[in-house]
Design a protein around this motif. Structure first.
Motif: not given
Length: 82
Positions: A7-17, A51-60
């Motif tokens: 809701n804060a307009g923050q986006v997460c995802g991935w990129f390839v160098r 989430n709306n606190l600017g934390h992200a979940v995923g895998s590594a």
């Protein structure tokens, strides 16, 4: 690749160098993309939901056949499988 938006307009995802094949987790805020921390010695991660606190979940990737769920919060990454 953007995967989710909060809701804060923050986006997460991935990129390839450039020239690479591994995915790297990325967090976008205010038009700036910031690579997220990864496990030492490994270089593959994906952030899937902020989430709306600017934390992200995923895998590594931590090691061969060891790809735990992780939480990125305040510039650090924590395994959720430990």
């Amino acid at each position: 690749m953007a995967l989710d938006l909060n809701n804060a307009g923050q986006v997460c995802g991935w990129f390839v160098r450039e020239g690479g094949v591994e995915l790297h987790a990325l967090f976008w805020h205010g038009g700036v993309g910031t690579p997220l921390p990864e496990f030492p010695g490994n270089s593959s991660s994906t952030a899937v939901a902020p989430n709306n606190l600017g934390h992200a979940v995923g895998s590594a990737v931590r090691a061969a056949y060891d790809n735990p769920a992780v939480l990125w919060r305040d510039g650090t990454m924590t395994s959720l499988n430990d």
